[in-house]
Design a protein around this motif. Structure first.
Motif, PDB file in Angstrom:
ATOM      1  N   SER A  70       0.261  -0.878  -0.105  1.00  0.00           N
ATOM      2  CA  SER A  70      -0.186  -0.191   0.054  1.00  0.00           C
ATOM      3  C   SER A  70       1.087   1.205  -0.601  1.00  0.00           C
ATOM      4  N   CYS A  71       2.437   0.951   0.398  1.00  0.00           N
ATOM      5  CA  CYS A  71       3.027   2.158   1.017  1.00  0.00           C
ATOM      6  C   CYS A  71       4.353   2.642  -0.532  1.00  0.00           C
ATOM      7  N   GLN A  73       4.871   1.490  -3.136  1.00  0.00           N
ATOM      8  CA  GLN A  73       3.420   0.867  -4.824  1.00  0.00           C
ATOM      9  C   GLN A  73       4.930   0.130  -6.475  1.00  0.00           C
ATOM     10  N   ASP A  80       5.589   5.715  -2.283  1.00  0.00           N
ATOM     11  CA  ASP A  80       4.094   6.107  -2.424  1.00  0.00           C
ATOM     12  C   ASP A  80       4.409   7.942  -3.058  1.00  0.00           C
ATOM     13  N   SER A  85       1.846   8.187   4.555  1.00  0.00           N
ATOM     14  CA  SER A  85       0.833   7.536   4.290  1.00  0.00           C
ATOM     15  C   SER A  85       0.177   6.886   4.822  1.00  0.00           C
TER      16      SER A  85
END
Ligand code: HEC
Ligand code: HEC
Length: 332
Positions: A70-71, A73, A80, A85
């Motif tokens: 998620s952070c 990518q 990010d 984030s």
């Protein structure tokens, strides 16, 4: 008979696929040194696959909301696009998430350099309140109930999935995030390369010039010498950087020099994401930055024409490795 034949064929195909993944992951760009894997965590495809699964698994965070991915990518070079984030329970971090491209080569991790291996670094996001806010022992206990994880863990490390396996598998995966096929690299291999423009070349000359001196810090195949430097970002640092670790006043405002590979996609910039664009970064350096007592002597004001600034930005953008950003091997 036909069925047996079918089975043999597909297992051969699987082996061929595995071989080619192994070859692709093992291939290093020109000029990149060999990657050293720790003895107890040599590369294997099973370890890599387990690490990749963990990297994208949101169940590592306390509320199942975020994964490492998620952070970090892929299309952002495993960084990010926001200054800070969002972690578990919607908590904001206090530092900008760095790119993980070529982390295998870093001599230490985080921006103050407090951790000596990728295996150790894994514990940070897992426990950090504003990242996963979780506990690796509890995560292992949860994942042990998943038969697929158990199967992968035995295949990879010949033991049940535990904290040891989680840390090592993630590190095994991270060491394969290698990026060195930008248009600048292609130009280096073949100066006739088409996609490295005359303007990017002028920008390259500026970058390496004594006047700008960028490569006194952003040097080598990964555009960093990994030293800790104060580049004059502030008069007063809210985040004191390396000083947090050493408590030495000479370290206030010093941060690990970041790689500039894929810099086009890793903004906003600096430890706190306070500079939004490459244009702002160049304005910062050309002004000489703030007159902090620890500011490096290598940071000195310079002036650029509008054209030169454009050229320098084009050079920095030539460090983008599109093959890496789009490599299907790393797709979730
Ligand atoms: C909520 C966002 C977030 C999540 C989730 C996250 N990270 Fe990070 N990561 C960061 C930030 C921010 C930093 C910079 C920390 C620092 O310098 O103190 C960082 C730093 C790192 C570094 C050090 C890079 C360097 O240049 O030294 C590595 C390696 C890393 N993360 C891997 C991971 C792994 C593996 C996971 C999953 C287990 C993960 N991260 C989950 C935000 C995140
Ligand atoms: C004295 C060493 C030094 C010199 C010289 C230097 N830098 Fe940096 N650079 C750093 C440090 C340290 C950081 C990270 C600062 C932070 O995290 O707050 C950085 C950050 C950056 C970043 C942002 C990276 C990121 O991922 O956020 C860019 C872009 C950059 N520098 C480009 C340049 C350019 C272009 C030049 C030449 C004009 C230059 N640097 C000269 C030390 C240096």
């Amino acid at each position: 008979m036909a069925i047996i034949f079918g089975v043999i064929l597909s297992s051969c195909q699987e082996e061929t696929i595995q071989h080619s993944i192994h070859d692709d992951l093992g291939q290093l760009p020109n000029g990149f040194p060999e990657i050293i894997y720790p003895e107890e965590n040599e590369f294997s495809l099973e370890r890599w696959a387990l690490g990749k699964k963990l990297f994208f698994d949101t169940s590592l965070s306390i509320d199942n909301s975020v994964s490492c991915g998620s952070c970090h990518q892929q299309e952002l070079a495993f960084g990010d696009h926001v200054d800070f984030s969002i972690g578990a329970n919607g908590a904001f971090g206090t530092r900008n998430a760095p790119s993980l491209a070529n982390v295998a080569y870093h001599p230490y991790y985080t921006r103050e350099g407090g951790l000596s291996s990728l295996e150790m670094q894994v514990l940070v996001p897992i426990q950090e309140q504003n990242e996963f806010n979780h506990n690796i022992v509890d995560i292992a206990a949860e994942l042990q109930m998943d038969s697929e994880y158990q199967r992968l863990s035995i295949a990879a490390y010949d033991r049940e999935l535990d904290a040891f396996v989680i840390a090592r598998a993630l590190a095994n995966f991270e060491r394969t995030l290698i990026s060195g096929n930008s248009s600048y690299d292609k130009y280096r291999m073949n100066p006739q390369a088409q996609d490295f423009s005359a303007k990017a070349k002028k920008g390259m000359e500026l970058f390496f010039s004594e006047r700008l001196n960028c490569n006194s810090c952003h040097t080598g195949f990964n555009f960093t010498n990994y030293e800790f430097e104060n580049n004059g970002l502030y008069d007063e640092y809210a985040d004191t950087g390396r000083h947090r670790l050493t408590n030495n006043p000479n370290d206030i405002g010093k941060f690990k020099i970041p790689s500039l590979r894929n810099i086009e996609v890793t903004g906003p910039y600096m430890h706190d994401g306070s500079l939004a664009s490459l244009s702002e970064v160049i304005d910062h350096y050309s002004s000489g930055g703030h007159d902090h007592i620890n500011r490096s002597e290598k940071i000195n004001p310079f002036s650029l024409t509008a054209n030169e600034k454009e050229d320098l930005i084009l050079f920095l953008k030539s460090l983008t490795d599109h093959e890496f950003l789009n490599n299907p091997l790393f797709f979730e």
